[in-house]
Design an enzyme around this catalytic site. Structure first.
Site, PDB file in Angstrom:
ATOM      1  N   GLU A 332       0.803  -1.224   0.000  1.00 49.44           N
ATOM      2  CA  GLU A 332       0.000   0.000   0.000  1.00 49.44           C
ATOM      3  C   GLU A 332       0.837   1.276   0.000  1.00 49.44           C
ATOM      4  O   GLU A 332       0.398   2.311  -0.516  1.00 49.44           O
ATOM      5  CB  GLU A 332      -0.973   0.018   1.191  1.00 49.44           C
ATOM      6  N   LYS A 425      16.355 -12.171 -18.145  1.00 53.70           N
ATOM      7  CA  LYS A 425      16.782 -13.303 -17.312  1.00 53.70           C
ATOM      8  C   LYS A 425      15.987 -14.577 -17.612  1.00 53.70           C
ATOM      9  O   LYS A 425      16.326 -15.659 -17.126  1.00 53.70           O
ATOM     10  CB  LYS A 425      16.672 -12.933 -15.834  1.00 53.70           C
ATOM     11  N   SER A 466      15.699   1.403 -10.875  1.00 52.17           N
ATOM     12  CA  SER A 466      14.523   0.684 -10.390  1.00 52.17           C
ATOM     13  C   SER A 466      14.792   0.122  -9.001  1.00 52.17           C
ATOM     14  O   SER A 466      15.939  -0.049  -8.590  1.00 52.17           O
ATOM     15  CB  SER A 466      14.155  -0.447 -11.358  1.00 52.17           C
ATOM     16  N   ARG A 555      26.768 -13.696  -7.116  1.00 54.42           N
ATOM     17  CA  ARG A 555      25.792 -14.158  -6.141  1.00 54.42           C
ATOM     18  C   ARG A 555      25.076 -15.390  -6.688  1.00 54.42           C
ATOM     19  O   ARG A 555      25.135 -15.663  -7.893  1.00 54.42           O
ATOM     20  CB  ARG A 555      24.784 -13.039  -5.844  1.00 54.42           C
TER      21      ARG A 555
END
Length: 625
Positions: A332, A425, A466, A555
């Site tokens: 929210e 991806k 982003s 990673r």
């Protein structure tokens, strides 16, 4: 009564004293100009001037006074703000003086006196000098005072270099020199035109081309560089920015050519140089009419509308006059922010903001049943690669089956077009997030075979800034003094700005016929370590000295480089050279649906070996067991 009061207020607002002083100075200027005209005409000897000429000049004085007052008033020479006078006021003053000079022979003809032919020319010359000198004196004194404050004390000023000695540079310099509020001293200017070198722009030396920037930064002790070349493309600006960022100076830049067109060039329009300025390509353009044609007057649903891509989708859709914009998100706080932004910017927009999860079948169906969206942009997804590696079942539940529930609801309730936001991806995935998005692409291609809804996917790479991307992380690490952590010195990624990516998503949606996977041309890939270095330099620090870069290794699930297209797919061009269509890979729909059901049950049962089932569906998925 109100009108009478307004008139009284207007009269009170007129700077009567200033106007009176200008009128008086003009009356004196007329007399001085008349006397000097005869004095110069007769070789600077008062005694040689015929007495009847002096009498004629005095008799004509009141005619001239009335003419000058009326003509100057017509050209607004009594109510201009002379502290900010520009070439417009100078031209108006010149035209007014020319008119007054032309009237001289007529006035003296009416008096029956024939003055020397040169008299009107001398009169106009001296009247121009006197009236302009009086009017521009305030601005000249203001500039001299500002320079005196810089040289002999006053508030601390920033040494500045302007790159671009054209119209924009001139406008910026003009504002800086006339303002007492800007603590900037322009020490020098740079321009690539050799013809300008050694010359001055408003008193500021033009010291050389771009190659001389580092030397002149040191010579003039420059703190800040202003790039004032709004007409230059990003491709042309990049080499200049590359030089400037090595100086360690603060960099600011004018946004674009429209500033020049609108005459809207001033210091307030300057912005910090951003990482996208160093991408070395121009902003991607789209055909707004095509987007407008299929969004206007439509009910549009955006899932994940509070996220980076979702919120930008909402912004751009709102510009194209939808019948209704329905924003759906589980979080929210972020969706509240985009709601308030759109309310303020588009007060007439019919906007509905709903909270809920795409994993909730009943909630999704209820929304489709009630609002009957014509177009759906499905941006809701888990996208953070390392986090999803630790929670693979959640990636499957949210990405795969959230998409399945929204997509089937679109079919059930007659949505015309469904656009899935996918990712590079999904190509030969090495992580569960990418593999789950590949399954999403297969879901919408499968549904497209039997549904009247047109299902398409749009696949693109990383977007600058982003949520969860490297840019905000790097900026935070720089603010904290480093180190900036990069996984590998060789890792590369494709980058695009959020508005660019969303614009192409909207245009790809306009091209959709059903079943396509649209691939956005992301330009040239960029090394992440170069991105980190550029951000450090743009922040005014030295790489390795002020801020260190630390390599921490790949990673879990991370690739050295991303691909936008699978080997099995071909490329088909569209009308937009930045958008391509990948040929769909064939697969058995019945087998796929059975595999989906097994995957759904496994995710609900929290099976630890869910990656094995994902690889059965996506054979190109590779992971470390």
């Amino acid at each position: 009564m109100k009108r009478l009061n307004d008139i009284r207020v207007g009269i009170l607002k007129i700077p009567v004293t200033r106007i009176a002083l200008l009128v008086v100075s003009d009356m004196v200027s007329i007399l001085v100009a008349s006397v000097l005209s005869l004095y110069v005409r007769y070789d600077f000897k008062f005694m040689d001037v015929p007495r009847e000429f002096w009498v004629a000049v005095l008799d004509a004085y009141w005619y001239n006074a009335v003419i000058v007052a009326v003509v100057f008033a017509i050209f607004k020479l009594y109510n201009s703000v002379w502290r900010y006078a520009s070439d417009t006021e100078l031209v108006n003053n010149a035209i007014a003086v020319v008119i007054c000079s032309i009237m001289q022979p007529i006035i003296f003809w009416l008096e029956g006196v024939r003055l020397p032919t040169s008299y009107p020319f001398f009169y106009g010359f001296f009247l121009m000098i006197l009236t302009c000198g009086i009017r521009f004196s305030y601005r000249i004194l203001r500039i001299l005072q500002n320079r005196r404050l810089h040289h002999f004390g006053g508030k601390s000023r920033i040494n500045c270099m302007i790159v671009g000695a054209g119209a924009a540079g001139n406008a910026i310099l003009k504002e800086i020199e006339s303002s007492s509020y800007l603590s900037i001293h322009v020490a020098c200017a740079i321009d690539d035109n050799p013809g300008c070198h050694g010359k001055y722009l408003r008193g500021v030396p033009i010291v050389g081309g771009r190659e001389s920037i580092p030397d002149n930064v040191e010579k003039y002790n420059i703190d800040e560089i202003i790039i004032a070349i709004p007409s230059a493309s990003r491709q042309k600006l990049k080499p200049i920015l590359e030089i400037c960022k090595e100086t360690g100076c603060r960099l600011r830049i004018l946004p674009g050519m429209y500033q020049i067109i609108n005459g809207d060039v001033n210091v307030s329009k300057l912005r910090e140089v951003q990482i996208e300025d160093l991408l070395g390509r121009d902003p991607i353009e789209v055909n707004v009419e095509e987007i407008m044609g299929y969004v206007k007057d439509k009910v549009v649903l955006v899932t994940g509308g509070g996220g980076s891509i979702g919120s930008e989708l909402c912004r751009q859709i709102a510009q194209h006059a939808p019948k209704r914009l329905v924003i759906f998100d589980i979080y929210e706080n972020s969706v509240y922010e985009i709601q308030q932004e759109l309310k303020q910017k588009y007060p007439k927009l019919d906007m509905v903001v709903l909270i809920g999860s795409v994993r909730n079948t009943a909630r999704v169906n209820e929304i489709f049943k009630r609002y009957r969206p014509d177009i759906v942009y499905h941006a809701a997804a888990h996208k953070h690669v390392p986090l999803m590696e630790d929670s693979p079942n959640e990636a499957v539940k949210n990405n795969v089956f959230g998409t399945y529930k929204v997509a089937t609801a679109a079919d059930r309730y007659g949505t015309k077009r469904f656009v899935l936001i996918s990712t590079d991806k999904a190509v030969n995935p090495t992580n569960i997030m990418g593999a789950s998005k590949r399954i999403c692409e297969m879901i919408i291609q499968n549904l497209n075979r039997s549904s009247k809804t047109e299902y398409v996917a749009v696949r693109f790479g990383n977007v600058l800034g982003s949520n969860g991307s490297v840019i905000p992380l790097f900026k935070k690490q720089i603010e904290q003094g480093g180190p900036v952590t990069v996984t590998s010195p060789d890792i590369i990624r494709y980058f695009m700005t959020i508005p660019e990516a969303v614009s192409l998503v909207l245009q790809a949606g306009a091209y959709a016929k059903g079943g396509e996977i649209f691939v956005l041309d992301m330009g040239e890939p960029m090394k992440i370590v170069d991105l980190a270095k550029n951000l450090i330099k743009l922040s005014g620090y030295r790489v390795g000295e002020d801020i260190k870069i630390e390599f921490i290794g790949l990673r879990p699930g991370e690739k050295m480089y991303e691909e936008l297209l699978m080997n099995e797919e071909g490329l088909q061009e569209t009308a937009n050279k930045m958008i391509y269509i990948g040929r769909p890979i064939e697969y058995d729909a019945d087998v796929f649906e059975k595999q989906l059901e097994r995957l759904r049950q496994a995710s609900l049962d929290e099976e630890s070996d869910i990656r094995r089932l994902v690889r059965e569906i996506v054979p190109t998925y590779h992971y470390e067991e």
